[in-house]
Scaffold this motif. Sequence first.
Motif, PDB file in Angstrom:
ATOM      1  N   PHE A  38      22.506  10.410   6.473  1.00 47.58           N
ATOM      2  CA  PHE A  38      21.348  11.299   6.542  1.00 47.58           C
ATOM      3  C   PHE A  38      21.783  12.706   6.945  1.00 47.58           C
ATOM      4  O   PHE A  38      21.463  13.209   8.030  1.00 47.58           O
ATOM      5  N   GLU A  39      22.544  13.308   6.053  1.00 49.30           N
ATOM      6  CA  GLU A  39      23.128  14.621   6.305  1.00 49.30           C
ATOM      7  C   GLU A  39      22.062  15.615   6.749  1.00 49.30           C
ATOM      8  O   GLU A  39      21.005  15.755   6.135  1.00 49.30           O
ATOM      9  N   GLY A  40      22.360  16.299   7.850  1.00 48.39           N
ATOM     10  CA  GLY A  40      21.445  17.301   8.388  1.00 48.39           C
ATOM     11  C   GLY A  40      20.526  16.775   9.471  1.00 48.39           C
ATOM     12  O   GLY A  40      19.765  17.555  10.058  1.00 48.39           O
ATOM     13  N   TYR A  41      20.588  15.475   9.770  1.00 49.23           N
ATOM     14  CA  TYR A  41      19.642  14.883  10.716  1.00 49.23           C
ATOM     15  C   TYR A  41      20.335  13.949  11.711  1.00 49.23           C
ATOM     16  O   TYR A  41      21.320  13.284  11.379  1.00 49.23           O
ATOM     17  N   HIS A  42      19.794  13.918  12.932  1.00 44.83           N
ATOM     18  CA  HIS A  42      20.051  12.851  13.876  1.00 44.83           C
ATOM     19  C   HIS A  42      18.921  11.832  13.722  1.00 44.83           C
ATOM     20  O   HIS A  42      17.738  12.209  13.740  1.00 44.83           O
ATOM     21  N   VAL A  43      19.269  10.561  13.632  1.00 46.22           N
ATOM     22  CA  VAL A  43      18.282   9.488  13.465  1.00 46.22           C
ATOM     23  C   VAL A  43      18.547   8.422  14.528  1.00 46.22           C
ATOM     24  O   VAL A  43      19.686   7.988  14.709  1.00 46.22           O
ATOM     25  N   TRP A  44      17.488   7.980  15.216  1.00 47.88           N
ATOM     26  CA  TRP A  44      17.653   6.954  16.255  1.00 47.88           C
ATOM     27  C   TRP A  44      16.320   6.228  16.474  1.00 47.88           C
ATOM     28  O   TRP A  44      15.301   6.577  15.897  1.00 47.88           O
ATOM     29  N   ASP A  45      16.352   5.181  17.301  1.00 45.13           N
ATOM     30  CA  ASP A  45      15.158   4.392  17.648  1.00 45.13           C
ATOM     31  C   ASP A  45      14.354   4.014  16.404  1.00 45.13           C
ATOM     32  O   ASP A  45      13.207   4.433  16.218  1.00 45.13           O
ATOM     33  N   THR A  46      14.944   3.180  15.569  1.00 49.14           N
ATOM     34  CA  THR A  46      14.326   2.822  14.290  1.00 49.14           C
ATOM     35  C   THR A  46      13.413   1.610  14.424  1.00 49.14           C
ATOM     36  O   THR A  46      13.552   0.793  15.334  1.00 49.14           O
ATOM     37  N   TRP A  47      12.466   1.486  13.474  1.00 48.39           N
ATOM     38  CA  TRP A  47      11.637   0.278  13.378  1.00 48.39           C
ATOM     39  C   TRP A  47      11.107   0.156  11.949  1.00 48.39           C
ATOM     40  O   TRP A  47      10.855   1.154  11.276  1.00 48.39           O
ATOM     41  N   PRO A  48      10.929  -1.074  11.448  1.00 49.56           N
ATOM     42  CA  PRO A  48      10.459  -1.257  10.079  1.00 49.56           C
ATOM     43  C   PRO A  48       8.935  -1.201   9.973  1.00 49.56           C
ATOM     44  O   PRO A  48       8.213  -1.529  10.931  1.00 49.56           O
ATOM     45  N   LEU A  49       8.449  -0.774   8.827  1.00 50.16           N
ATOM     46  CA  LEU A  49       7.039  -0.902   8.491  1.00 50.16           C
ATOM     47  C   LEU A  49       6.735  -2.382   8.275  1.00 50.16           C
ATOM     48  O   LEU A  49       7.398  -3.053   7.486  1.00 50.16           O
ATOM     49  N   ARG A  50       5.730  -2.903   9.007  1.00 54.69           N
ATOM     50  CA  ARG A  50       5.390  -4.321   8.916  1.00 54.69           C
ATOM     51  C   ARG A  50       3.944  -4.488   8.470  1.00 54.69           C
ATOM     52  O   ARG A  50       3.098  -3.612   8.664  1.00 54.69           O
ATOM     53  N   ASN A  51       3.664  -5.634   7.870  1.00 55.63           N
ATOM     54  CA  ASN A  51       2.298  -6.005   7.558  1.00 55.63           C
ATOM     55  C   ASN A  51       1.568  -6.425   8.833  1.00 55.63           C
ATOM     56  O   ASN A  51       2.179  -6.649   9.878  1.00 55.63           O
ATOM     57  N   ARG A  52       0.262  -6.581   8.718  1.00 56.01           N
ATOM     58  CA  ARG A  52      -0.532  -6.953   9.894  1.00 56.01           C
ATOM     59  C   ARG A  52      -0.073  -8.281  10.490  1.00 56.01           C
ATOM     60  O   ARG A  52      -0.121  -8.486  11.700  1.00 56.01           O
ATOM     61  N   ASP A  53       0.392  -9.213   9.651  1.00 61.32           N
ATOM     62  CA  ASP A  53       0.842 -10.510  10.154  1.00 61.32           C
ATOM     63  C   ASP A  53       2.259 -10.465  10.724  1.00 61.32           C
ATOM     64  O   ASP A  53       2.793 -11.487  11.143  1.00 61.32           O
ATOM     65  N   GLY A  54       2.868  -9.289  10.757  1.00 56.78           N
ATOM     66  CA  GLY A  54       4.190  -9.127  11.343  1.00 56.78           C
ATOM     67  C   GLY A  54       5.330  -9.173  10.349  1.00 56.78           C
ATOM     68  O   GLY A  54       6.465  -8.832  10.697  1.00 56.78           O
ATOM     69  N   SER A  55       5.081  -9.595   9.133  1.00 52.39           N
ATOM     70  CA  SER A  55       6.137  -9.672   8.123  1.00 52.39           C
ATOM     71  C   SER A  55       6.531  -8.278   7.652  1.00 52.39           C
ATOM     72  O   SER A  55       5.752  -7.321   7.761  1.00 52.39           O
ATOM     73  N   LEU A  56       7.757  -8.153   7.129  1.00 52.49           N
ATOM     74  CA  LEU A  56       8.201  -6.870   6.605  1.00 52.49           C
ATOM     75  C   LEU A  56       7.335  -6.464   5.421  1.00 52.49           C
ATOM     76  O   LEU A  56       7.074  -7.263   4.520  1.00 52.49           O
ATOM     77  N   ALA A  57       6.886  -5.221   5.420  1.00 54.94           N
ATOM     78  CA  ALA A  57       6.068  -4.728   4.318  1.00 54.94           C
ATOM     79  C   ALA A  57       6.953  -4.374   3.124  1.00 54.94           C
ATOM     80  O   ALA A  57       8.041  -3.819   3.291  1.00 54.94           O
TER      81      ALA A  57
END
Length: 429
Positions: A38-57
């Motif tokens: 991700f040239e040009g950026y610091h990226v940290w503390d990630t999390w995935p987008l999930r569906n309401r039931d908790g599964s990965l969207a």
Amino acid sequence: MTTDRDGRATWTREAAGRIERTDGTVAPVIYPPETDRFEGYHVWDTWPLRNRDGSLAENDGYRVVCALTTTDDLLPGKRHDVASIHYFTSRDGESWSHGGPLFSGDALGSRQWAGSTMYDDGDVYAFYTAAGERGEDDLSYTQRIAVATGGTVDVEDDGLRIDGEWDHRILLEPDGDRYERPDQSRGMTYTFRDPWFFEDLETGETYLLFEANTPTPEGADPCGGDVEAGNFNGSVGIARSPTGDPIDWELEPPLLDAVCVNQELERPHLVVRDGTYYLFVSSHQHTFAPGIVGYDALYGFVADDLRGAYRPLNGHGLVATNPANAPFQSYSWTAYDHGDEVLVVSFFNYYEYVGESLDGIADLPESEQRRRFGGTLAPTLRIDLDGDRTELLGTLRHGSLPLPSEELSPVDLGGRLRGTDGQGGSYRS
């Protein structure tokens, strides 16, 4: 593990005192990836987008992760002072593209810290920590739990976009009774942050988990005369939605506290498997109370129901940590269920650095501070979860986010991670 009269579980000093690095808990040394920096950026503390039931969207083959982000012209140690939430997209869960800022306008707070993002029938709910006050001249460390609504997901020929007219509102603030307010803090790191949406499919109830501190009034003696340890009072907070509406919440007593043990139980979240509840948190070595030796690591607890008597996994709580010769190489772990395994994503923190704490980073030349900060997605951990025991089986490449339907390569028993006296190392074939 003990439980309080209001039902909360307690991480005891006795259990935390057994923490140790073992072959089954230590990850291998991480090196910078060749791509997805991700040239040009610091990226940290990630999390995935999930569906309401908790599964990965997944939308038309795309999956999404969100992360705290700044431009990389800033020294890494200053990134928390100006953090905002960006999103990243991938068709294969391996290679990621930068989508840009999640919010099209101003969010609440002078900067935004970690949370969770939920996709529900076309709508995006972005829960986050509003840190400080918008427009403040001097940084403050007030923390409130906020939500942004009005986002939508659109997939076109050039990729996935998250857009919308976002509406931001404060959801929760500490009450001073169950959760410490800033004016009650004893000078330790203060926390009321990291909201994580959870719909309990066992009961149909809707919750937010978050990191907090348990008030310990002046003059109280929670640690049996150990005054210094009494200043450490981390907890896992919880709020319930009486209506199921993701913007309607009521505070409830904490799920777990770590009074006399640890100050920061960060990024709390759950994995539920066959009616068993696994509660995971991240924590630092420097946030453990005097007399307890812990590490920058993922810690976990298990109970038979959401409000159960959580027992520390592996007898002490340590699930996965960095090797002793790279103690700060990754952080902010998030676990999700993947069939027979649990997969754990995190970010690539500082590498080629061994010190007592991260405070020593500031003593390095600025060029070295920048070089040694990973600032991108870390390798995904593969963990075997069996009752109240765990074992680290291996890793996937940086930023891997397989869907549960995507089969993983078998792990040969001879190829499992084997460190040397808990120091880390490589895989043995």
